[in-house]
Design an enzyme around this catalytic site. Structure first.
Site, PDB file in Angstrom:
ATOM      1  N   GLY A  17      45.615  47.480  47.454  1.00  0.00           N
ATOM      2  CA  GLY A  17      45.056  47.992  46.219  1.00  0.00           C
ATOM      3  C   GLY A  17      43.637  47.491  46.027  1.00  0.00           C
ATOM      4  O   GLY A  17      42.973  47.097  46.986  1.00  0.00           O
ATOM      5  N   VAL A  93      49.893  41.819  45.726  1.00  0.00           N
ATOM      6  CA  VAL A  93      50.786  42.879  45.253  1.00  0.00           C
ATOM      7  C   VAL A  93      50.715  42.955  43.730  1.00  0.00           C
ATOM      8  O   VAL A  93      50.206  42.059  43.056  1.00  0.00           O
ATOM      9  CB  VAL A  93      52.239  42.636  45.714  1.00  0.00           C
ATOM     10  CG1 VAL A  93      52.319  42.677  47.225  1.00  0.00           C
ATOM     11  CG2 VAL A  93      52.778  41.304  45.191  1.00  0.00           C
ATOM     12  N   THR A 135      46.543  38.380  40.010  1.00  0.00           N
ATOM     13  CA  THR A 135      46.851  37.627  38.797  1.00  0.00           C
ATOM     14  C   THR A 135      48.361  37.510  38.636  1.00  0.00           C
ATOM     15  O   THR A 135      49.076  38.514  38.693  1.00  0.00           O
ATOM     16  CB  THR A 135      46.261  38.329  37.567  1.00  0.00           C
ATOM     17  OG1 THR A 135      44.869  38.582  37.800  1.00  0.00           O
ATOM     18  CG2 THR A 135      46.404  37.471  36.324  1.00  0.00           C
ATOM     19  N   LEU A 225      44.491  33.430  34.149  1.00  0.00           N
ATOM     20  CA  LEU A 225      45.069  33.965  32.918  1.00  0.00           C
ATOM     21  C   LEU A 225      44.197  33.617  31.717  1.00  0.00           C
ATOM     22  O   LEU A 225      43.984  34.438  30.822  1.00  0.00           O
ATOM     23  CB  LEU A 225      46.481  33.408  32.720  1.00  0.00           C
ATOM     24  CG  LEU A 225      47.531  33.794  33.770  1.00  0.00           C
ATOM     25  CD1 LEU A 225      48.821  33.030  33.516  1.00  0.00           C
ATOM     26  CD2 LEU A 225      47.782  35.284  33.749  1.00  0.00           C
ATOM     27  N   ALA A 229      42.249  36.097  29.062  1.00  0.00           N
ATOM     28  CA  ALA A 229      42.476  35.975  27.624  1.00  0.00           C
ATOM     29  C   ALA A 229      41.154  35.818  26.876  1.00  0.00           C
ATOM     30  O   ALA A 229      40.935  36.445  25.834  1.00  0.00           O
ATOM     31  CB  ALA A 229      43.391  34.788  27.334  1.00  0.00           C
ATOM     32  N   CYS A 280      44.610  43.954  34.679  1.00  0.00           N
ATOM     33  CA  CYS A 280      45.208  42.652  34.412  1.00  0.00           C
ATOM     34  C   CYS A 280      45.543  42.440  32.941  1.00  0.00           C
ATOM     35  O   CYS A 280      46.353  41.571  32.612  1.00  0.00           O
ATOM     36  CB  CYS A 280      44.287  41.531  34.874  1.00  0.00           C
ATOM     37  SG  CYS A 280      44.098  41.415  36.662  1.00  0.00           S
TER      38      CYS A 280
END
Length: 284
Positions: A17, A93, A135, A225, A229, A280
């Site tokens: 991807g 993946v 992620t 992460l 955020a 994400c």
């Protein structure tokens, strides 16, 4: 001898991807002595990568892929070949939201990561360094490491984290000259340190040493992460400020420009709009 102490002659990337393909193409171009195998179980996607019509667009990617396919970049649906030949295996993946069960529509679904770990464990005939690239929720590396133990595999594999911070639309520029390369591994074991050093030696072929940072695995996972955020919060904040601007006849673009000149804030991700996104954001 630990696998990471060996000279890396082949790298596999599982998942063709956006993240996987950009990673594979960049490594192939920057490290011509390393064979790069990019795997996907979707035969149509692999066929597209091997054609002149690539399955996704990213500025600069097509030219790089076309150039490297003549030498050391290979797209394949043969997972056994990838696991057999590669010393380092990037896993890129997808991590969708769970469709059912506890956490449906909210919690990330890591089944593809678990499936990949079982496949590597079943096919590997020597220890591998497995690298989280997409992620993932914190502790995904620990989950994969547990799966890779007996009875799935009698070998000792190292799972480390190397999250992708590449922005869509600028991925190739970012990969060529990254602001940060973060590698998280087990600092308490020699095998873990060797695994980190093996990946670090690959990046050192084109990334300045001061831009390559190391940490423990969980900190690397959480850093990605946290970055997502913070970026989402900035866009969301500007959207909230735009509502205040409408009520007070202020211009949100002028407000964004003004606060963006403050070096503590910076001017990126301050564009108000009807929404924000990216692959994400929804699951993380």
């Amino acid at each position: 001898m630990p696998p990471a102490a060996l000279q890396c002659s082949c790298i596999a990337v599982i998942g063709a991807g956006h993240v996987g393909a950009c990673t594979a193409a960049t490594i192939a171009q920057r490290c011509p002595a390393i064979k790069v195998l990019c795997y996907d179980k979707d035969k149509k996607k692999v066929a597209a990568w091997n054609s002149a019509s690539l399955p996704l667009y990213e500025p600069g990617l097509k030219e790089m892929v076309e150039d490297c396919k003549r030498s050391n970049l290979h797209f394949t649906d043969d997972i056994a070949r990838c696991v057999r030949d590669a010393q380092l295996i990037f896993v890129a993946v997808t991590t969708p939201l769970k469709a059912s069960g506890i956490g449906a529509g909210e919690a990330p679904d890591v089944r593809y990561w678990e499936e990949t770990a079982r496949t590597i464990g079943a096919l590997a005939t020597e220890p591998k360094v497995i690298i989280e690239r997409s992620t993932v929720p914190v502790r995904t590396a620990s989950t994969m490491a547990k799966i890779l133990r007996p009875p799935c595999s009698a070998l000792r594999h190292e799972v480390i984290s190397n999250p992708s911070f590449q922005p869509t639309g600028q991925a190739m520029v970012h990969m060529a000259s990254p602001e940060l390369v973060l590698i998280g591994g087990d600092k308490h074991t020699q095998a873990g340190r060797d695994a980190v050093e093996a990946l670090r030696s690959v990046y050192l072929q084109w990334v300045p040493e001061h831009k390559i940072k190391t940490s423990d695995v969980w900190s690397a996972e959480l850093s990605k992460l946290a970055a997502n955020a913070f970026l989402a919060q900035r866009v969301s904040s500007m959207n909230a400020i735009s509502a205040v601007c409408e009520a007070s006849d202020a211009d949100v673009t002028e407000v964004a420009r003004a606060i963006g000149t403050d070096s503590r804030i910076g001017g990126k991700h301050l564009d108000a709009g009807i929404g924000f996104g990216g692959s994400c954001y929804p699951p993380h």
